[in-house]
Design an enzyme around this catalytic site. Structure first.
Site, PDB file in Angstrom:
ATOM      1  N   TYR A  32      37.900  36.578  33.652  1.00  0.00           N
ATOM      2  CA  TYR A  32      37.339  35.994  34.881  1.00  0.00           C
ATOM      3  C   TYR A  32      38.455  35.592  35.845  1.00  0.00           C
ATOM      4  CZ  TYR A  32      35.108  32.511  37.902  1.00  0.00           C
ATOM      5  OH  TYR A  32      34.664  31.787  38.990  1.00  0.00           O
ATOM      6  N   ALA A  33      39.480  34.939  35.320  1.00  0.00           N
ATOM      7  CA  ALA A  33      40.610  34.531  36.161  1.00  0.00           C
ATOM      8  C   ALA A  33      41.263  35.740  36.813  1.00  0.00           C
ATOM      9  CB  ALA A  33      41.626  33.750  35.331  1.00  0.00           C
ATOM     10  N   ALA A  34      41.409  36.825  36.057  1.00  0.00           N
ATOM     11  CA  ALA A  34      42.006  38.044  36.606  1.00  0.00           C
ATOM     12  C   ALA A  34      41.167  38.589  37.755  1.00  0.00           C
ATOM     13  CB  ALA A  34      42.150  39.089  35.503  1.00  0.00           C
TER      14      ALA A  34
END
Length: 244
Positions: free
Chosen positions: A153-155
């Site tokens: 998700y962060a990516a």
């Protein structure tokens, strides 16, 4: 704000942030084109909008051809899009060592790939019509990494930030592209228990979770050429001080 009769496209409008954003624009007199993958959610949003200037359609943001078909429908029905806000997104936390290729593809296809091609379709119309504004949704996870186990998700959200800065360069001078980076916000996407919400609320300096009103205020501000016409390529952190 200056949104009377503006053609506004909002994705993910079947609930949460997207629904709140559509309602906020409708109150300002905008002509709305809203999408979601859920017909039930879309129908509920249309009822809440109570406006004849709404076009709603089910669009899977992972389907590029569906995106371009929908945007052509919007252009034919309402006119060229002038403001685009992408609120469609998913957050399904999982430990890094357990993330599967399927889970990676699902998250990145919705949060980044679909956003990219919706921006492409919207900005083509804006360019032909003489300008417009794009506001994309990122996350503090895309800036300093996810506190919960959700590297995929962060990516995807870090990609949204880099993409938006690049689009601001390519869209200049007539198209502005900015990003909202929310901190922990009390929407269904937070996917947290009440105890987890209380813990998350301790992170921001203001000691509370963000609300959809916090976010829609920022979205409308960045979308308004009169108020934010000198702002592009910016990441507006609406996070209560959880990241400074």
């Amino acid at each position: 704000m200056n949104f009377k009769d503006k053609v506004v496209v909002v994705t993910g409008a079947g609930g949460g942030m997207g629904r709140a954003t559509a309602i906020a624009f409708a109150k300002e007199g905008a002509k709305l084109a809203i999408t979601d993958v859920s017909i039930k959610g879309l129908n509920e949003t249309v009822e809440l909008l109570q406006s004849n200037e709404v076009v709603a359609g089910v669009v899977d943001i992972r389907d590029i051809s569906a995106i371009h078909t929908w945007m052509e429908h919007v252009k034919t029905t309402l006119g060229p899009v002038q403001i685009f806000t992408n609120c469609a997104g998913v957050f399904k936390p999982a430990p890094f060592y357990e993330v599967t290729e399927q889970e990676w593809d699902f998250t990145v296809d919705i949060n980044l790939k679909g956003n990219f091609f919706f921006c492409q379709a919207a900005m083509k119309q804006m360019k032909e019509a003489g300008g417009g504004s794009v506001v994309n949704m990122a996350s503090t996870a895309g800036e300093y990494g996810s506190i919960r186990a959700a590297a995929h998700y962060a990516a995807s959200k870090g990609g949204v930030i880099a993409m938006s800065k690049s689009l601001a360069r390519e869209g200049a001078p007539s198209i502005r592209v900015n990003v909202i980076s929310p901190g922990p916000t009390d929407t269904p996407m937070l996917a947290a228990t009440e105890e987890e919400k209380r813990e998350a609320a301790k992170r921001p300096m203001v000691e509370r979770l963000g609300t959809v009103d916090d976010m829609t205020t920022a979205i409308l501000y960045l979308s308004d050429n009169n108020k934010a016409g000198y702002i592009t390529g910016e990441v507006l952190r609406v996070n209560g001080g959880s990241l400074i």
